[in-house]
Design a protein around this motif. Sequence first.
Motif, PDB file in Angstrom:
ATOM      1  N   LEU A 163      38.408 -23.732-128.249  1.00  0.00           N
ATOM      2  CA  LEU A 163      38.805 -24.290-126.955  1.00  0.00           C
ATOM      3  C   LEU A 163      39.398 -23.151-126.140  1.00  0.00           C
ATOM      4  O   LEU A 163      40.519 -22.693-126.408  1.00  0.00           O
ATOM      5  CB  LEU A 163      39.820 -25.420-127.142  1.00  0.00           C
ATOM      6  N   LEU A 164      38.649 -22.664-125.174  1.00  0.00           N
ATOM      7  CA  LEU A 164      39.017 -21.475-124.415  1.00  0.00           C
ATOM      8  C   LEU A 164      39.128 -21.821-122.940  1.00  0.00           C
ATOM      9  O   LEU A 164      38.133 -22.181-122.304  1.00  0.00           O
ATOM     10  CB  LEU A 164      37.951 -20.384-124.622  1.00  0.00           C
ATOM     11  N   ARG A 165      40.343 -21.731-122.383  1.00  0.00           N
ATOM     12  CA  ARG A 165      40.465 -21.967-120.945  1.00  0.00           C
ATOM     13  C   ARG A 165      40.556 -20.626-120.233  1.00  0.00           C
ATOM     14  O   ARG A 165      41.340 -19.760-120.596  1.00  0.00           O
ATOM     15  CB  ARG A 165      41.680 -22.822-120.589  1.00  0.00           C
ATOM     16  N   ILE A 166      39.732 -20.498-119.199  1.00  0.00           N
ATOM     17  CA  ILE A 166      39.657 -19.254-118.432  1.00  0.00           C
ATOM     18  C   ILE A 166      39.754 -19.585-116.938  1.00  0.00           C
ATOM     19  O   ILE A 166      39.572 -20.737-116.512  1.00  0.00           O
ATOM     20  CB  ILE A 166      38.338 -18.499-118.725  1.00  0.00           C
ATOM     21  N   VAL A 215      28.130 -24.007-125.891  1.00  0.00           N
ATOM     22  CA  VAL A 215      29.280 -24.153-125.003  1.00  0.00           C
ATOM     23  C   VAL A 215      29.048 -25.239-123.958  1.00  0.00           C
ATOM     24  O   VAL A 215      27.982 -25.330-123.354  1.00  0.00           O
ATOM     25  CB  VAL A 215      29.589 -22.820-124.285  1.00  0.00           C
ATOM     26  N   THR A 216      30.089 -26.048-123.749  1.00  0.00           N
ATOM     27  CA  THR A 216      30.156 -26.979-122.626  1.00  0.00           C
ATOM     28  C   THR A 216      31.325 -26.570-121.746  1.00  0.00           C
ATOM     29  O   THR A 216      32.443 -26.382-122.246  1.00  0.00           O
ATOM     30  CB  THR A 216      30.358 -28.426-123.106  1.00  0.00           C
ATOM     31  N   LEU A 231      36.285 -24.082-121.761  1.00  0.00           N
ATOM     32  CA  LEU A 231      35.026 -23.872-122.466  1.00  0.00           C
ATOM     33  C   LEU A 231      35.154 -24.473-123.858  1.00  0.00           C
ATOM     34  O   LEU A 231      35.951 -24.000-124.681  1.00  0.00           O
ATOM     35  CB  LEU A 231      34.700 -22.385-122.539  1.00  0.00           C
ATOM     36  N   VAL A 232      34.415 -25.543-124.100  1.00  0.00           N
ATOM     37  CA  VAL A 232      34.397 -26.202-125.397  1.00  0.00           C
ATOM     38  C   VAL A 232      33.239 -25.587-126.166  1.00  0.00           C
ATOM     39  O   VAL A 232      32.075 -25.923-125.940  1.00  0.00           O
ATOM     40  CB  VAL A 232      34.229 -27.725-125.243  1.00  0.00           C
ATOM     41  N   ALA A 233      33.568 -24.652-127.051  1.00  0.00           N
ATOM     42  CA  ALA A 233      32.557 -23.819-127.712  1.00  0.00           C
ATOM     43  C   ALA A 233      32.479 -24.179-129.188  1.00  0.00           C
ATOM     44  O   ALA A 233      33.450 -23.997-129.922  1.00  0.00           O
ATOM     45  CB  ALA A 233      32.906 -22.347-127.533  1.00  0.00           C
ATOM     46  N   ARG A 234      31.333 -24.674-129.605  1.00  0.00           N
ATOM     47  CA  ARG A 234      31.159 -25.105-130.993  1.00  0.00           C
ATOM     48  C   ARG A 234      30.279 -24.110-131.734  1.00  0.00           C
ATOM     49  O   ARG A 234      29.232 -23.689-131.243  1.00  0.00           O
ATOM     50  CB  ARG A 234      30.544 -26.500-131.040  1.00  0.00           C
ATOM     51  N   LEU A 235      30.731 -23.752-132.928  1.00  0.00           N
ATOM     52  CA  LEU A 235      29.987 -22.843-133.778  1.00  0.00           C
ATOM     53  C   LEU A 235      29.405 -23.632-134.935  1.00  0.00           C
ATOM     54  O   LEU A 235      30.136 -24.092-135.812  1.00  0.00           O
ATOM     55  CB  LEU A 235      30.905 -21.738-134.312  1.00  0.00           C
ATOM     56  N   PRO A 236      28.096 -23.856-134.946  1.00  0.00           N
ATOM     57  CA  PRO A 236      27.478 -24.620-136.034  1.00  0.00           C
ATOM     58  C   PRO A 236      27.712 -23.941-137.373  1.00  0.00           C
ATOM     59  O   PRO A 236      27.860 -22.719-137.458  1.00  0.00           O
ATOM     60  CB  PRO A 236      25.989 -24.632-135.662  1.00  0.00           C
TER      61      PRO A 236
END
Length: 247
Positions: A163-166, A215-216, A231-236
Motif C-alpha cells: 500500500l503505497l501513497r504518493i 497495481v490499482t 497505489l494498491v500493489a499486489r504481488l502474486p
Amino acid sequence: MSKGVIDELIDAAAAPYRSAGRFPWHFARGKLARDPIFAELLARGLIPDDAHILDLGCGLGLLSSWLTAAHDRWRAASWPASWPRPPRFASYHGIERAGRDAARAREALTAGSVTCGDIRTSAFGVANVVAIFDVLHYIDCPSQDGVLERVREALTPRGGLLLLRIGDAAAGWRFHVTRLVDAVMVSLRAARRQRLHCRPLASWLTRLDALGFAVTAVPMSRGTLFANVLLVARLPAAEVRAASLDA
C-alpha cells in the motif's frame, strides 16, 4: 454512515497517545480525522486478516493504533454498517527515522513494535502487507527504487500487498499544494529544509510493474486539496517465488 461512530473510532485510536504527551495526542486526533486514508483502508477492506504488517516511515505508528481500535469498536458493535468487518492483524512492525517519534510510538502502542532506523538500510524481515504512506519522496529516486526492490523481497512466498501513497507530480496545482505542505511540515518538525524527490503517477506505475506488481491506483485526496494517490500493489505468489529463485 453515522458520524458519531467514526468520531468514537478516532477518539479510541488517539487515546493511547495521551501517555506520550499532549502534542502526540493532538497530532494523532487531527491526522486520523483529516487524512482520508485511514477511513478508506477500512471502508475498502484493503488489509486482510492475519496480516503481518511492515509500516515504513511509520511516524507515531498510527496505523497500528487505528486497526486495533477498529477491531475493538467492531467487537463492541459500534461499527459503520456499510463497512466490512475490520481486520485483526497478526503482527505490526514500524520503522521510523525520527527518534522522538519512534519513542512516542513505542510508549503509546498496545500492539506491535517500532524501531528507529532508516528505511534505506534497516532490515525489513518478512511481511505480507507493507505500508508506505507519503514517505518515499523524502529520499532520492535511486533510493526509492532500492526500497521498493527490498519490499518485494520482504513479501512472503504466499504473495503480498504493498500500500503505497504518493503525490502525483503530474497533477498540476494540486501537486504544488501537496509539495508546499510537505515542505512546511518538514521545516516545522525538523527545523530544516529538505529536498523532495517526486514522480508522476505514470512513473510509479511503470516502476511497480517492472517489479512484478499488479497495481490499482485509488485517488486518496478526498476532502483535501492534495494530489495524493494510493497505489494498491499486489504481488502474486508466483512472482515472489520467482524472485526467491533468482536471488
